[in-house]
Design a protein around this motif. Structure first.
Motif, PDB file in Angstrom:
ATOM      1  N   LYS A  81       0.826  -1.208   0.000  1.00  0.00           N
ATOM      2  CA  LYS A  81       0.000   0.000   0.000  1.00  0.00           C
ATOM      3  C   LYS A  81       0.862   1.262   0.000  1.00  0.00           C
ATOM      4  O   LYS A  81       0.409   2.317  -0.417  1.00  0.00           O
ATOM      5  N   LYS A  82       2.111   1.144   0.462  1.00  0.00           N
ATOM      6  CA  LYS A  82       2.998   2.302   0.541  1.00  0.00           C
ATOM      7  C   LYS A  82       4.184   2.238  -0.421  1.00  0.00           C
ATOM      8  O   LYS A  82       4.726   3.262  -0.807  1.00  0.00           O
ATOM      9  N   ASN A 104       0.251   4.609  -6.419  1.00  0.00           N
ATOM     10  CA  ASN A 104      -1.157   4.854  -6.116  1.00  0.00           C
ATOM     11  C   ASN A 104      -1.310   5.992  -5.127  1.00  0.00           C
ATOM     12  O   ASN A 104      -0.376   6.333  -4.390  1.00  0.00           O
ATOM     13  N   PHE A 105      -2.504   6.556  -5.075  1.00  0.00           N
ATOM     14  CA  PHE A 105      -2.815   7.609  -4.108  1.00  0.00           C
ATOM     15  C   PHE A 105      -2.459   7.138  -2.706  1.00  0.00           C
ATOM     16  O   PHE A 105      -2.732   6.013  -2.334  1.00  0.00           O
ATOM     17  N   ASP A 106      -1.811   7.989  -1.946  1.00  0.00           N
ATOM     18  CA  ASP A 106      -1.416   7.750  -0.553  1.00  0.00           C
ATOM     19  C   ASP A 106      -0.234   6.789  -0.415  1.00  0.00           C
ATOM     20  O   ASP A 106       0.048   6.304   0.667  1.00  0.00           O
ATOM     21  N   SER A 107       0.464   6.493  -1.524  1.00  0.00           N
ATOM     22  CA  SER A 107       1.710   5.716  -1.406  1.00  0.00           C
ATOM     23  C   SER A 107       2.840   6.687  -1.070  1.00  0.00           C
ATOM     24  O   SER A 107       2.640   7.898  -1.012  1.00  0.00           O
ATOM     25  N   ASP A 108       4.033   6.146  -0.840  1.00  0.00           N
ATOM     26  CA  ASP A 108       5.164   6.987  -0.422  1.00  0.00           C
ATOM     27  C   ASP A 108       5.798   7.809  -1.538  1.00  0.00           C
ATOM     28  O   ASP A 108       6.653   8.642  -1.279  1.00  0.00           O
ATOM     29  N   ASN A 140       9.855   9.720  -1.203  1.00  0.00           N
ATOM     30  CA  ASN A 140       8.753  10.550  -0.688  1.00  0.00           C
ATOM     31  C   ASN A 140       8.502  11.755  -1.589  1.00  0.00           C
ATOM     32  O   ASN A 140       8.194  12.847  -1.119  1.00  0.00           O
TER      33      ASN A 140
END
Length: 112
Positions: free
Chosen positions: A65-66, A71-75, A93
């Motif tokens: 997920k990170k 994708n949205f909200d990944s690092d 980041n």
């Protein structure tokens, strides 16, 4: 001193060897070299090669997920490659942390 777990290792000849021996216990390779090797020797699409070093490792260790995605909200960790698969820039980041001397990119021009 290098270690793999508690084991001391010597780094030489693109390998990790148990310290003081010739017993191979691991490989030492830059990831972009591995990508280039796979691209050259494995008949699969480039997207599959890239997924092997991004999406799949993140899934295996449960951080998909990170990491390994944009994708949205990944690092927002990503690299920019040229056609030869040389790393031109690295972002962590979303911040530029490496800009290659081979083909430095002026990201201010790209952004503005």
């Amino acid at each position: 001193v290098h270690k793999i777990g508690p084991q001391k290792v010597d780094i030489r000849d693109n390998g990790a060897f148990i310290a003081g021996t010739d017993i191979l216990c691991g490989a030492i390779r830059m990831l972009d070299d591995c990508v280039k090797f796979m691209r050259k020797h494995v008949p699969c699409p480039l997207v599959d090669v890239i997924n092997c070093v991004t999406v799949h490792p993140a899934e295996v260790i449960g951080i998909q997920k990170k990491k390994g995605t944009l994708n949205f909200d990944s690092d927002a960790d990503f690299i920019i490659l040229n056609d030869n698969l040389d790393v031109l820039a690295t972002f962590v980041n979303g911040e530029l942390v490496f800009n290659s001397d081979k083909n430095p990119i002026d990201f201010n021009v790209l952004i503005h």
